[in-house]
Design a protein around this motif. Structure first.
Motif, PDB file in Angstrom:
ATOM      1  N   ARG A   1     -31.380  38.783 -29.540  1.00  0.00           N
ATOM      2  CA  ARG A   1     -31.316  38.994 -30.907  1.00  0.00           C
ATOM      3  C   ARG A   1     -30.318  39.520 -31.646  1.00  0.00           C
ATOM      4  O   ARG A   1     -29.879  38.705 -32.767  1.00  0.00           O
ATOM      5  CB  ARG A   1     -32.721  39.829 -31.260  1.00  0.00           C
ATOM      6  N   ASP A   2     -29.674  40.305 -31.452  1.00  0.00           N
ATOM      7  CA  ASP A   2     -28.382  40.714 -31.896  1.00  0.00           C
ATOM      8  C   ASP A   2     -27.350  39.514 -31.837  1.00  0.00           C
ATOM      9  O   ASP A   2     -26.632  39.439 -32.888  1.00  0.00           O
ATOM     10  CB  ASP A   2     -28.008  42.071 -31.142  1.00  0.00           C
TER      11      ASP A   2
ATOM     12  N   LEU B   1     -28.122  37.234 -34.784  1.00  0.00           N
ATOM     13  CA  LEU B   1     -27.861  37.661 -35.843  1.00  0.00           C
ATOM     14  C   LEU B   1     -26.581  37.790 -36.136  1.00  0.00           C
ATOM     15  O   LEU B   1     -26.074  37.430 -37.187  1.00  0.00           O
ATOM     16  CB  LEU B   1     -28.416  39.148 -35.943  1.00  0.00           C
TER      17      LEU B   1
ATOM     18  N   MET C   1     -22.453  42.989 -39.468  1.00  0.00           N
ATOM     19  CA  MET C   1     -23.543  42.676 -38.797  1.00  0.00           C
ATOM     20  C   MET C   1     -23.722  43.800 -37.720  1.00  0.00           C
ATOM     21  O   MET C   1     -24.606  44.535 -37.327  1.00  0.00           O
ATOM     22  CB  MET C   1     -23.902  41.542 -38.329  1.00  0.00           C
TER      23      MET C   1
END
Length: 273
Positions: free
Chosen positions: A149-150, A153, A175
């Motif tokens: 997920r990271d 992103l 981010m």
């Protein structure tokens, strides 16, 4: 373009590629300020290969370990849970947004996005974003905590750098800090994540060099690339030492000042948007 201009642009590229201040913005603003005109997206993309070669050299042990583990994990299931194998997938997946959008938005990137009104604004806005993320982001996560997920992103954040003024490293670091990663970890991952996108974009644009709108040739382009490699290598080493103990505040202030000055100079007619 003459060779002196090529050296200056190579210096600018090498100094600004890894700092979160946008090399593409500097390569658009300063040539205009010097009266050289816009060097163009193709020239910018190609000389960025020099700075990415500096990344390859600086991180070659990490890259070799990640790449070899990832390849072996394709055939050996017991390796698939290791960080290096996962990092290989994270870099691939994280690179997809900027590759896809770069292809889809190629014409806009090479025209509308290079407007100095846009660049001045993004320098300021993303500078504020970096400042807020660095100020309120946690320091609890290291590279071993990186998740899919990271990675996605941060890949989406990197894609925002298709707009000059955003900064590839700055967007990814912002981010990363917002997600709670340590400064050094976010910075290191930003460098690794940029490798496929920058080298791919540079190779893709090679064919444009002999036909660039300002008639750039191979000689000045190659010289600028070599200069950017040498200066970029030194910039990587310096920035990684810097972020180990200090914040990104000086870069935030610089971005806001440069963005504001750019907008004022365009409004005054000193620079042509």
């Amino acid at each position: 373009m003459n060779y002196l201009e090529a050296i200056v642009l190579g210096l600018i590229q090498g100094l600004t590629e890894f700092l979160p201040i946008s090399s593409s913005a500097h390569l658009r603003i300063f040539p205009e300020l010097f009266g050289w005109g816009d060097p163009g997206a193709a020239f910018t993309a190609v000389i960025q290969i020099g700075t990415e070669l500096a990344v390859l050299l600086y991180f070659w042990k990490d890259i070799w370990r990640i790449g070899s583990t990832w390849v072996r994990s394709l055939f050996r299931a017991e390796l698939r849970g290791q960080l290096d194998a996962r990092m290989g997938w994270y870099i691939i997946v994280g690179s997809l947004p900027i590759v896809i959008l770069g292809i889809l938005l190629k014409d806009v990137i090479e025209s509308d996005f290079r407007n100095l009104w846009v660049i001045g604004t993004t320098l300021i806005v993303l500078g504020v974003v970096l400042g807020l993320a660095d100020r309120f982001g946690g320091q609890r996560k290291s590279l071993k905590n990186l998740s899919l997920r990271d990675a996605v992103l941060m890949g989406l954040a990197q894609a925002a750098a298709l707009v000059p003024g955003v900064s590839r490293s700055g967007a990814t670091i912002s981010m990363g800090r917002a997600l709670g990663y340590e400064r050094a970890t976010a910075t290191r991952y930003a460098f690794l994540l940029a490798i496929p996108a920058v080298i791919g974009a540079g190779i893709f644009e090679l064919k444009e060099i002999p036909h660039g709108h300002n008639d750039y040739g191979w000689g000045p382009t190659l010289l600028a690339t070599v200069v950017s490699f040498v200066v970029g290598y030194a910039a990587i080493a310096w920035l990684l030492r810097y972020v180990a103990t200090k914040s990104f505040t000086p870069f935030v202030l610089y971005r806001v000042l440069l963005g504001g000055a750019t907008l004022l100079l365009v409004a005054a007619g000193v620079l042509t948007a």
